[in-house]
Design an enzyme around this catalytic site. Structure first.
Site, PDB file in Angstrom:
ATOM      1  N   TRP A  26      22.901 -63.703  35.747  1.00 44.42           N
ATOM      2  CA  TRP A  26      22.346 -63.868  34.405  1.00 44.42           C
ATOM      3  C   TRP A  26      23.496 -64.125  33.429  1.00 44.42           C
ATOM      4  O   TRP A  26      24.528 -63.458  33.496  1.00 44.42           O
ATOM      5  CB  TRP A  26      21.584 -62.605  33.977  1.00 44.42           C
ATOM      6  CG  TRP A  26      20.101 -62.657  34.276  1.00 44.42           C
ATOM      7  CD1 TRP A  26      19.521 -62.589  35.503  1.00 44.42           C
ATOM      8  CD2 TRP A  26      19.041 -62.784  33.319  1.00 44.42           C
ATOM      9  NE1 TRP A  26      18.162 -62.657  35.383  1.00 44.42           N
ATOM     10  CE2 TRP A  26      17.825 -62.774  34.047  1.00 44.42           C
ATOM     11  CE3 TRP A  26      18.981 -62.879  31.933  1.00 44.42           C
ATOM     12  CZ2 TRP A  26      16.586 -62.867  33.440  1.00 44.42           C
ATOM     13  CZ3 TRP A  26      17.730 -62.969  31.326  1.00 44.42           C
ATOM     14  CH2 TRP A  26      16.560 -62.972  32.065  1.00 44.42           C
ATOM     15  N   SER A  60      21.876 -57.820  36.568  1.00 41.41           N
ATOM     16  CA  SER A  60      22.650 -56.574  36.491  1.00 41.41           C
ATOM     17  C   SER A  60      21.946 -55.411  37.189  1.00 41.41           C
ATOM     18  O   SER A  60      22.603 -54.514  37.726  1.00 41.41           O
ATOM     19  CB  SER A  60      22.897 -56.204  35.024  1.00 41.41           C
ATOM     20  OG  SER A  60      23.678 -57.189  34.418  1.00 41.41           O
ATOM     21  N   ILE A 131      22.125 -58.974  27.414  1.00 41.54           N
ATOM     22  CA  ILE A 131      21.988 -59.336  26.000  1.00 41.54           C
ATOM     23  C   ILE A 131      20.618 -58.878  25.524  1.00 41.54           C
ATOM     24  O   ILE A 131      19.587 -59.200  26.151  1.00 41.54           O
ATOM     25  CB  ILE A 131      22.162 -60.861  25.810  1.00 41.54           C
ATOM     26  CG1 ILE A 131      23.541 -61.291  26.354  1.00 41.54           C
ATOM     27  CG2 ILE A 131      22.032 -61.227  24.325  1.00 41.54           C
ATOM     28  CD1 ILE A 131      23.809 -62.781  26.307  1.00 41.54           C
ATOM     29  N   GLU A 134      13.839 -59.130  22.822  1.00 41.60           N
ATOM     30  CA  GLU A 134      12.832 -58.591  21.895  1.00 41.60           C
ATOM     31  C   GLU A 134      12.078 -57.399  22.462  1.00 41.60           C
ATOM     32  O   GLU A 134      11.342 -56.721  21.752  1.00 41.60           O
ATOM     33  CB  GLU A 134      11.838 -59.705  21.547  1.00 41.60           C
ATOM     34  CG  GLU A 134      12.473 -60.795  20.698  1.00 41.60           C
ATOM     35  CD  GLU A 134      11.556 -61.981  20.505  1.00 41.60           C
ATOM     36  OE1 GLU A 134      10.428 -61.958  21.058  1.00 41.60           O
ATOM     37  OE2 GLU A 134      11.956 -62.915  19.819  1.00 41.60           O
ATOM     38  N   HIS A 137      13.321 -54.245  27.765  1.00 42.33           N
ATOM     39  CA  HIS A 137      13.982 -54.551  29.035  1.00 42.33           C
ATOM     40  C   HIS A 137      15.462 -54.147  29.027  1.00 42.33           C
ATOM     41  O   HIS A 137      15.969 -53.542  29.962  1.00 42.33           O
ATOM     42  CB  HIS A 137      13.878 -56.066  29.296  1.00 42.33           C
ATOM     43  CG  HIS A 137      13.289 -56.387  30.614  1.00 42.33           C
ATOM     44  ND1 HIS A 137      11.966 -56.744  30.766  1.00 42.33           N
ATOM     45  CD2 HIS A 137      13.823 -56.406  31.843  1.00 42.33           C
ATOM     46  CE1 HIS A 137      11.723 -56.966  32.036  1.00 42.33           C
ATOM     47  NE2 HIS A 137      12.824 -56.768  32.713  1.00 42.33           N
TER      48      HIS A 137
HETATM   49  C1  DLZ Z   1      15.064 -59.406  33.484  1.00 44.59           C
HETATM   50  C2  DLZ Z   1      16.433 -59.488  32.899  1.00 44.59           C
HETATM   51  C3  DLZ Z   1      16.584 -59.631  31.496  1.00 44.59           C
HETATM   52  C4  DLZ Z   1      15.448 -59.693  30.566  1.00 44.59           C
HETATM   53  N1  DLZ Z   1      17.794 -59.755  30.958  1.00 44.59           N
HETATM   54  C5  DLZ Z   1      18.898 -59.707  31.752  1.00 44.59           C
HETATM   55  C6  DLZ Z   1      20.205 -59.800  31.192  1.00 44.59           C
HETATM   56  O1  DLZ Z   1      20.419 -60.012  29.987  1.00 44.59           O
HETATM   57  N2  DLZ Z   1      21.262 -59.695  32.044  1.00 44.59           N
HETATM   58  C7  DLZ Z   1      21.116 -59.470  33.387  1.00 44.59           C
HETATM   59  O2  DLZ Z   1      22.119 -59.331  34.099  1.00 44.59           O
HETATM   60  N3  DLZ Z   1      19.875 -59.405  33.938  1.00 44.59           N
HETATM   61  C8  DLZ Z   1      18.779 -59.518  33.172  1.00 44.59           C
HETATM   62  N4  DLZ Z   1      17.524 -59.453  33.729  1.00 44.59           N
HETATM   63  C9  DLZ Z   1      17.397 -59.431  35.200  1.00 44.59           C
HETATM   64  C10 DLZ Z   1      17.468 -58.023  35.830  1.00 44.59           C
HETATM   65  O3  DLZ Z   1      18.768 -57.504  35.787  1.00 44.59           O
HETATM   66  C11 DLZ Z   1      16.997 -58.098  37.304  1.00 44.59           C
HETATM   67  O4  DLZ Z   1      17.727 -59.081  37.978  1.00 44.59           O
HETATM   68  C12 DLZ Z   1      15.532 -58.391  37.464  1.00 44.59           C
HETATM   69  O5  DLZ Z   1      14.750 -57.489  36.701  1.00 44.59           O
HETATM   70  C13 DLZ Z   1      15.090 -58.296  38.943  1.00 44.59           C
HETATM   71  O6  DLZ Z   1      15.308 -57.000  39.459  1.00 44.59           O
END
Ligand code: DLZ
Length: 210
Positions: A26, A60, A131, A134, A137
């Site tokens: 991500w 993450s 990051i 809204e 999560h």
């Molecule tokens: C779902 C999600 C969201 C909304 N934001 C991030 C983020 O900003 N950074 C990140 O590393 N991962 C994000 N994820 C994904 C979750 O970490 C995870 O991969 C999923 O919920 C699947 O387990």
């Protein structure tokens, strides 16, 4: 001199260390800068490129599990490779005669000094960028990931460097990844922390407190 930050880095020799970097995908451009910073600091401290293992996971939230399993995999790899170069250990698995244990030649020292290490990781750097959006999560993932990484390092007894950025905006993350003019890449601090803790862990394991 800045009040913030880890202070002056000690001059450390990481040439005998094996370090893993596990990163989320991500926010990939920011992650790439952080991973590059960590790698740069590791190499500057003497860690050999072949002893830096980089693995990725989707987000993450997956980091604690990945770090835990990767460390276990390195322990298995270490045992398998030790036994492969040790006829006595191999005989223990295949021999039908206990007398073989007395006649087997002593284990030969590894002749693979210049090749990549297969010992368990001395330290693992977990890198992710969260990051705030809204919804809630962000809070759930940040909390679970932080707690999970702490648990893994204490349960496994291996240093897990906390490379998780939890920021409100993309801009904040880019500054901390050294992507803006004059900004400092926190990945470099994480690489240095991995070397320092990896070396300390080895010394402490030998009962050396210096
Ligand atoms: C779902 C999600 C969201 C909304 N934001 C991030 C983020 O900003 N950074 C990140 O590393 N991962 C994000 N994820 C994904 C979750 O970490 C995870 O991969 C999923 O919920 C699947 O387990």
């Amino acid at each position: 001199m800045s009040l913030k930050g880890p202070g002056e880095a000690p001059n450390l020799d990481g040439s005998g260390l094996r370090v893993a970097v596990v990163h989320a995908r991500w926010n990939t451009p920011i992650i790439s800068a952080l991973v590059a910073g960590a790698r740069k600091a590791l190499v500057q401290s003497g860690v050999k490129r072949e002893n830096i293992i980089v693995q990725d996971v989707p987000g993450s939230y997956e980091l604690p599990y990945a770090v835990q399993r990767l460390y276990a995999a390195s322990q298995v790899q270490s045992t398998v490779s030790t036994n492969a170069g040790n006829p006595l250990a191999t005989d223990l698995l295949t021999s039908t005669s206990v007398t073989d244990l007395h006649t087997a030649p002593p284990p030969t020292p590894s002749t693979r000094a210049t090749e990549a290490l297969t010992s368990p990781f001395d330290a693992i750097i977990a890198i992710g960028v969260l990051i705030k959006g809204e919804t809630m999560h962000f809070e759930y993932i940040a909390d679970a990931t932080s707690q999970g990484l702490m648990r893994v390092q204490l349960d496994c007894g291996v240093p897990v460097v906390f490379g998780l950025l939890t920021v409100l905006t993309e801009e904040q993350a880019m500054v901390r990844a050294g992507m803006n003019d004059g900004s400092h890449c926190h990945g470099e601090d994480w690489g240095a922390a991995a070397v320092e803790l990896g070396l300390k862990r080895r010394r402490w394991a030998q009962g050396k407190i210096i």
